[in-house]
Design a protein around this motif. Structure first.
Motif, PDB file in Angstrom:
ATOM      1  N   PHE A  36       0.619  -1.191  -0.177  1.00  0.00           N
ATOM      2  CA  PHE A  36       0.138  -0.092   0.075  1.00  0.00           C
ATOM      3  C   PHE A  36       0.893   1.306   0.015  1.00  0.00           C
ATOM      4  N   ASP A  37       0.315   2.160  -0.654  1.00  0.00           N
ATOM      5  CA  ASP A  37       0.902   3.672  -0.549  1.00  0.00           C
ATOM      6  C   ASP A  37       0.067   4.649  -0.537  1.00  0.00           C
ATOM      7  N   THR A  38       0.417   5.952  -0.462  1.00  0.00           N
ATOM      8  CA  THR A  38      -1.016   6.987  -0.442  1.00  0.00           C
ATOM      9  C   THR A  38      -2.157   6.800  -1.202  1.00  0.00           C
ATOM     10  N   ASN A  39      -1.984   6.223  -2.377  1.00  0.00           N
ATOM     11  CA  ASN A  39      -2.809   6.227  -3.388  1.00  0.00           C
ATOM     12  C   ASN A  39      -3.707   4.933  -3.132  1.00  0.00           C
ATOM     13  N   THR A  40      -3.338   3.884  -2.183  1.00  0.00           N
ATOM     14  CA  THR A  40      -4.219   2.405  -2.062  1.00  0.00           C
ATOM     15  C   THR A  40      -5.537   3.058  -1.536  1.00  0.00           C
ATOM     16  N   ALA A  62       1.654  -0.850   9.767  1.00  0.00           N
ATOM     17  CA  ALA A  62       0.170   0.027   9.648  1.00  0.00           C
ATOM     18  C   ALA A  62       0.562   1.461   9.990  1.00  0.00           C
ATOM     19  N   GLN A  63       1.606   1.907  10.638  1.00  0.00           N
ATOM     20  CA  GLN A  63       1.987   3.025  11.140  1.00  0.00           C
ATOM     21  C   GLN A  63       1.850   4.100  10.115  1.00  0.00           C
ATOM     22  N   PHE A  64       2.173   3.456   8.573  1.00  0.00           N
ATOM     23  CA  PHE A  64       2.385   4.213   7.503  1.00  0.00           C
ATOM     24  C   PHE A  64       1.051   4.645   6.667  1.00  0.00           C
ATOM     25  N   LEU A  65      -0.169   3.965   7.404  1.00  0.00           N
ATOM     26  CA  LEU A  65      -1.592   4.013   6.709  1.00  0.00           C
ATOM     27  C   LEU A  65      -1.812   5.644   7.087  1.00  0.00           C
ATOM     28  N   SER A  66      -2.694   6.294   5.893  1.00  0.00           N
ATOM     29  CA  SER A  66      -3.354   7.552   6.212  1.00  0.00           C
ATOM     30  C   SER A  66      -4.403   7.486   6.824  1.00  0.00           C
ATOM     31  N   THR A  67      -4.778   8.622   7.566  1.00  0.00           N
ATOM     32  CA  THR A  67      -5.920   8.772   8.087  1.00  0.00           C
ATOM     33  C   THR A  67      -7.292   8.118   7.285  1.00  0.00           C
ATOM     34  N   ALA A  68      -7.418   8.523   6.015  1.00  0.00           N
ATOM     35  CA  ALA A  68      -8.305   8.035   5.127  1.00  0.00           C
ATOM     36  C   ALA A  68      -8.371   6.279   5.084  1.00  0.00           C
ATOM     37  N   GLN A  69      -7.180   5.997   4.897  1.00  0.00           N
ATOM     38  CA  GLN A  69      -6.989   4.351   4.783  1.00  0.00           C
ATOM     39  C   GLN A  69      -7.398   3.732   6.205  1.00  0.00           C
ATOM     40  N   VAL A  70      -7.172   4.242   7.193  1.00  0.00           N
ATOM     41  CA  VAL A  70      -7.549   3.683   8.280  1.00  0.00           C
ATOM     42  C   VAL A  70      -9.208   3.803   8.247  1.00  0.00           C
ATOM     43  N   GLN A  71      -9.638   4.698   8.110  1.00  0.00           N
ATOM     44  CA  GLN A  71     -11.154   5.050   7.974  1.00  0.00           C
ATOM     45  C   GLN A  71     -11.804   3.797   7.093  1.00  0.00           C
ATOM     46  N   GLN A  72     -10.807   3.706   5.868  1.00  0.00           N
ATOM     47  CA  GLN A  72     -11.466   2.596   4.840  1.00  0.00           C
ATOM     48  C   GLN A  72     -11.554   1.116   5.470  1.00  0.00           C
ATOM     49  N   LEU A  73     -10.306   0.931   6.106  1.00  0.00           N
ATOM     50  CA  LEU A  73     -10.241  -0.342   7.075  1.00  0.00           C
ATOM     51  C   LEU A  73     -11.047  -0.441   7.770  1.00  0.00           C
ATOM     52  N   HIS A  74     -11.596   0.426   8.640  1.00  0.00           N
ATOM     53  CA  HIS A  74     -12.682   0.528   9.806  1.00  0.00           C
ATOM     54  C   HIS A  74     -13.989   0.048   9.011  1.00  0.00           C
ATOM     55  N   ARG A  83      10.782  10.051  18.262  1.00  0.00           N
ATOM     56  CA  ARG A  83      10.769  11.278  19.053  1.00  0.00           C
ATOM     57  C   ARG A  83       9.583  10.968  20.160  1.00  0.00           C
ATOM     58  N   GLY A  84       8.955   9.749  20.130  1.00  0.00           N
ATOM     59  CA  GLY A  84       7.734   9.680  21.007  1.00  0.00           C
ATOM     60  C   GLY A  84       6.529  10.196  20.506  1.00  0.00           C
ATOM     61  N   GLU A  85       6.564  10.833  19.290  1.00  0.00           N
ATOM     62  CA  GLU A  85       5.456  11.266  18.721  1.00  0.00           C
ATOM     63  C   GLU A  85       4.684  10.209  17.894  1.00  0.00           C
ATOM     64  N   PRO A  86       3.341  10.407  17.773  1.00  0.00           N
ATOM     65  CA  PRO A  86       2.395   9.459  17.102  1.00  0.00           C
ATOM     66  C   PRO A  86       2.623   9.287  15.676  1.00  0.00           C
ATOM     67  N   PHE A  87       2.587   8.195  14.951  1.00  0.00           N
ATOM     68  CA  PHE A  87       2.302   8.063  13.552  1.00  0.00           C
ATOM     69  C   PHE A  87       0.772   8.408  13.297  1.00  0.00           C
ATOM     70  N   PRO A  88       0.540   8.985  12.126  1.00  0.00           N
ATOM     71  CA  PRO A  88      -0.858   9.512  11.860  1.00  0.00           C
ATOM     72  C   PRO A  88      -1.636   8.095  11.876  1.00  0.00           C
ATOM     73  N   GLY A  89      -1.048   7.122  11.028  1.00  0.00           N
ATOM     74  CA  GLY A  89      -2.072   5.876  10.903  1.00  0.00           C
ATOM     75  C   GLY A  89      -2.198   5.328  12.296  1.00  0.00           C
ATOM     76  N   SER A  90      -1.172   5.107  13.159  1.00  0.00           N
ATOM     77  CA  SER A  90      -1.434   4.743  14.544  1.00  0.00           C
ATOM     78  C   SER A  90      -2.411   5.647  15.178  1.00  0.00           C
ATOM     79  N   ALA A  91      -2.403   6.748  15.225  1.00  0.00           N
ATOM     80  CA  ALA A  91      -3.154   7.555  16.091  1.00  0.00           C
ATOM     81  C   ALA A  91      -4.673   7.322  15.627  1.00  0.00           C
ATOM     82  N   TYR A  92      -5.056   7.106  14.288  1.00  0.00           N
ATOM     83  CA  TYR A  92      -6.303   6.894  14.087  1.00  0.00           C
ATOM     84  C   TYR A  92      -6.765   5.440  14.070  1.00  0.00           C
ATOM     85  N   LEU A  93      -5.632   4.437  14.078  1.00  0.00           N
ATOM     86  CA  LEU A  93      -6.074   3.323  14.659  1.00  0.00           C
ATOM     87  C   LEU A  93      -6.223   3.037  15.964  1.00  0.00           C
ATOM     88  N   LEU A  94      -5.550   3.742  16.895  1.00  0.00           N
ATOM     89  CA  LEU A  94      -5.913   3.877  18.242  1.00  0.00           C
ATOM     90  C   LEU A  94      -7.213   4.420  18.635  1.00  0.00           C
TER      91      LEU A  94
END
Length: 182
Positions: free
Chosen positions: A62-66, A83-95, A115-126
């Motif tokens: 998967f990439d940003t266009n998937t 899965a940390q590399f998923l976009s917000t929209a992709q997490v919503q699609q998987l949901h 750095r202890g900062e969330p990946f966008p994909g992980s934040a939306y998965l959480l």
């Protein structure tokens, strides 16, 4: 009822091994699964889920266009590595794939960066996952590892830089929170 699952951990906890085992279990029962990994991660070659223990498997990327809703035919389960590399929209699609189409989706990835900062994909998965599980790992000091640190070629910690820099044991270490802040 199908669910969206998020299995997360620090580096080296066996996420890819667990994903490969789940795929094997489904397939051993004659069920078809669809496996994905991030196209950006080419450590072992494009489209390969590889465990540090040795097992490896060619999978879709998967990439940003998937678009997971358009690109996923009816299968028994969808498994996503890195899965940390998923976009917000992709997490919503998987949901939506789990909730509307009834396909269980199990995502494996890191919760936070070096750095202890969330990946966008992980934040939306959480936020959206119906079931969240931490896979355990150990820091060099013996405590539970929950964080990752990036290191240079000499093993010295790097504290600044781009969020994404692909690498394995030569580039990252898993640590407990106390060692992360030391």
């Amino acid at each position: 009822m199908a669910k969206l699952y998020f299995r997360y951990s620090a580096m080296n906890a066996g996420k890819s091994t667990a994903l490969l085992q789940v795929a094997h279990n489904y397939e051993e029962q004659g069920q078809q699964v669809r496996l994905f990994t991030a196209a950006i991660d080419r450590r072992y070659g494009l489209g390969k889920v590889t465990s540090r223990l040795g097992p490896q498997r060619q999978v879709d990327t998967f990439d940003t266009n998937t678009d997971f809703l358009a690109d996923t035919p009816k299968v028994a389960c969808v498994l996503v590595d890195e899965a940390q590399f998923l976009s917000t929209a992709q997490v919503q699609q998987l949901h939506q794939l789990a909730q509307v189409r009834g396909v269980p989706v199990i995502c494996y990835g890191l919760r936070s960066d070096f750095r202890g900062e969330p990946f966008p994909g992980s934040a939306y998965l959480l936020a959206l996952a119906d079931d969240i599980e931490e896979l355990k790992n150990i820091c060099a000091c013996g405590k539970k590892a929950t964080m990752n640190v990036r290191v240079d070629a000499a093993g010295k910690r790097i504290r600044e830089g781009e969020q994404v820099s692909i690498g394995g044991n030569e580039r990252y270490r898993q640590v407990c929170a106390r060692c992360f802040y030391s």
